[in-house]
Design a protein around this motif. Sequence first.
Motif, PDB file in Angstrom:
ATOM      1  N   LYS A 100      -3.807   7.226   3.304  1.00 24.41           N
ATOM      2  CA  LYS A 100      -3.851   5.744   4.025  1.00 24.41           C
ATOM      3  C   LYS A 100      -5.374   5.785   4.490  1.00 24.41           C
ATOM      4  O   LYS A 100      -5.982   6.773   4.839  1.00 24.41           O
ATOM      5  CB  LYS A 100      -2.910   5.433   5.049  1.00 24.41           C
ATOM      6  CG  LYS A 100      -1.599   5.283   4.510  1.00 24.41           C
ATOM      7  CD  LYS A 100      -0.660   5.124   5.636  1.00 24.41           C
ATOM      8  CE  LYS A 100       0.920   5.057   5.096  1.00 24.41           C
ATOM      9  NZ  LYS A 100       2.041   4.983   6.079  1.00 24.41           N
ATOM     10  N   PHE A 101      -6.125   4.537   4.488  1.00 25.58           N
ATOM     11  CA  PHE A 101      -7.112   4.123   5.138  1.00 25.58           C
ATOM     12  C   PHE A 101      -7.282   2.996   5.968  1.00 25.58           C
ATOM     13  O   PHE A 101      -6.390   2.206   5.818  1.00 25.58           O
ATOM     14  CB  PHE A 101      -8.094   3.988   4.089  1.00 25.58           C
ATOM     15  CG  PHE A 101      -8.266   4.988   3.013  1.00 25.58           C
ATOM     16  CD1 PHE A 101      -9.174   6.191   3.313  1.00 25.58           C
ATOM     17  CD2 PHE A 101      -7.683   5.256   1.848  1.00 25.58           C
ATOM     18  CE1 PHE A 101      -9.026   7.464   2.474  1.00 25.58           C
ATOM     19  CE2 PHE A 101      -7.737   6.128   0.963  1.00 25.58           C
ATOM     20  CZ  PHE A 101      -8.345   7.453   1.190  1.00 25.58           C
ATOM     21  N   LEU A 120      -2.758   3.964  -0.570  1.00 26.32           N
ATOM     22  CA  LEU A 120      -2.956   4.049  -2.058  1.00 26.32           C
ATOM     23  C   LEU A 120      -1.886   3.619  -2.872  1.00 26.32           C
ATOM     24  O   LEU A 120      -2.000   3.218  -3.659  1.00 26.32           O
ATOM     25  CB  LEU A 120      -3.279   5.807  -2.626  1.00 26.32           C
ATOM     26  CG  LEU A 120      -4.854   5.984  -2.031  1.00 26.32           C
ATOM     27  CD1 LEU A 120      -5.055   7.445  -2.567  1.00 26.32           C
ATOM     28  CD2 LEU A 120      -5.864   4.920  -2.428  1.00 26.32           C
ATOM     29  N   ALA A 121      -0.687   3.690  -2.198  1.00 28.05           N
ATOM     30  CA  ALA A 121       0.658   3.190  -2.767  1.00 28.05           C
ATOM     31  C   ALA A 121       0.619   1.729  -2.767  1.00 28.05           C
ATOM     32  O   ALA A 121       1.027   1.261  -3.941  1.00 28.05           O
ATOM     33  CB  ALA A 121       1.890   3.621  -2.062  1.00 28.05           C
ATOM     34  N   ALA A 122      -0.197   0.978  -1.919  1.00 28.35           N
ATOM     35  CA  ALA A 122      -0.345  -0.305  -2.145  1.00 28.35           C
ATOM     36  C   ALA A 122      -1.139  -0.764  -3.164  1.00 28.35           C
ATOM     37  O   ALA A 122      -1.135  -1.859  -3.745  1.00 28.35           O
ATOM     38  CB  ALA A 122      -0.564  -0.950  -0.780  1.00 28.35           C
ATOM     39  N   LEU A 123      -1.915   0.161  -3.669  1.00 29.45           N
ATOM     40  CA  LEU A 123      -3.107  -0.195  -4.477  1.00 29.45           C
ATOM     41  C   LEU A 123      -2.763   0.125  -6.106  1.00 29.45           C
ATOM     42  O   LEU A 123      -3.490  -0.079  -6.865  1.00 29.45           O
ATOM     43  CB  LEU A 123      -4.492   0.394  -4.034  1.00 29.45           C
ATOM     44  CG  LEU A 123      -4.980   0.080  -2.727  1.00 29.45           C
ATOM     45  CD1 LEU A 123      -6.229   0.936  -2.518  1.00 29.45           C
ATOM     46  CD2 LEU A 123      -5.150  -1.392  -2.706  1.00 29.45           C
ATOM     47  N   LYS A 124      -1.718   0.472  -6.100  1.00 33.95           N
ATOM     48  CA  LYS A 124      -1.031   0.912  -7.457  1.00 33.95           C
ATOM     49  C   LYS A 124      -1.225  -0.322  -8.464  1.00 33.95           C
ATOM     50  O   LYS A 124      -0.830  -1.350  -7.881  1.00 33.95           O
ATOM     51  CB  LYS A 124       0.401   1.301  -7.561  1.00 33.95           C
ATOM     52  CG  LYS A 124       0.644   2.261  -8.761  1.00 33.95           C
ATOM     53  CD  LYS A 124       2.089   3.091  -8.267  1.00 33.95           C
ATOM     54  CE  LYS A 124       2.092   4.004  -9.516  1.00 33.95           C
ATOM     55  NZ  LYS A 124       3.338   4.865  -9.617  1.00 33.95           N
ATOM     56  N   GLY A 144      -5.185   9.437   8.457  1.00 31.03           N
ATOM     57  CA  GLY A 144      -4.453  10.753   8.042  1.00 31.03           C
ATOM     58  C   GLY A 144      -5.250  11.585   7.589  1.00 31.03           C
ATOM     59  O   GLY A 144      -5.999  11.694   7.235  1.00 31.03           O
ATOM     60  N   ASP A 145      -4.456  12.804   7.012  1.00 29.34           N
ATOM     61  CA  ASP A 145      -4.899  13.802   6.316  1.00 29.34           C
ATOM     62  C   ASP A 145      -5.439  13.505   4.907  1.00 29.34           C
ATOM     63  O   ASP A 145      -4.347  12.703   4.253  1.00 29.34           O
ATOM     64  CB  ASP A 145      -3.926  14.911   6.350  1.00 29.34           C
ATOM     65  CG  ASP A 145      -3.898  15.596   7.707  1.00 29.34           C
ATOM     66  OD1 ASP A 145      -4.807  15.600   8.677  1.00 29.34           O
ATOM     67  OD2 ASP A 145      -2.849  16.160   7.979  1.00 29.34           O
TER      68      ASP A 145
END
Length: 196
Positions: free
Chosen positions: A63-64, A74-78, A146-147
Motif C-alpha cells: 500500500k501507498f 496494488l490490489a486495487a490497481l489490478k 507499510g513494508d
Amino acid sequence: MEIKKNMTKKNILNGLLIAFVLLILFVPSAKALLMQGLMQLGLFRPEVNTEKTTIATDLSSIKFKDAKGNVVSLAALKGKVVFLNFWATWCPPCLAEMPSVNKLHQQFAADKEVVFLMVDADSNFEKAQAYMDRKKYKMPVFIAAGDIPDVIFKGSLPTTVVLDKMGRISYNEAGAANYASQKFIDFIYQLKALKQ
C-alpha cells in the motif's frame, strides 16, 4: 610578476577542471544535470525485454499513501499497468531521470489504464511536492504505507518497477534511465495490450 608567470594556460585549465569535478561531487543538481546530458546522448537506456518475462508474486497487500492520507493498494490497481518509482530529492540519479519520467507520465496522463506512483523514499511529502511544483511536474507523490518487500525495492535509489495488468512484475531496475525512450513507451503499450 611572479603571479603572472604561474597563471599559465595549463594552471587555469587545471583549476577549471578541479572546480568542475568538485561541483559534480558536491552539488547534487550539477551531477543530475550532467547525467541528463548523458541520457540525451543515449546512455542510461532502460533494458526492457519484449518477451514475456513477468515475475509472478503476490504484491496485492502493498500500500501507498498520498499527502491527503488516501491509501491505494496494488490490489486495487489490478487491471492497470503500474509505473512505480522510488526516488528522493537529494538523489542526483533520481533528479537526472525525472524529466524523462515526467515525459512518460505526460504521454499516458489521460490514459486510465496506466497509473504512476512516485514514491518518496524519505516520506517527506512537503519537500517532494515542492520539488514537483518547482519543476512543474504533475506526477502524484506517495509514500509507502507499510513494508515494501525486497522483490520490489531493495533500497537503491532510484528504483523503477512496472507491473502488468495482472499485478506481475514486468520491469524492475535500480539506477537512472531514460524512460521517455520510444522503446520504453512501446513496452508500456505492449503491457496495456496484454489480456488479463
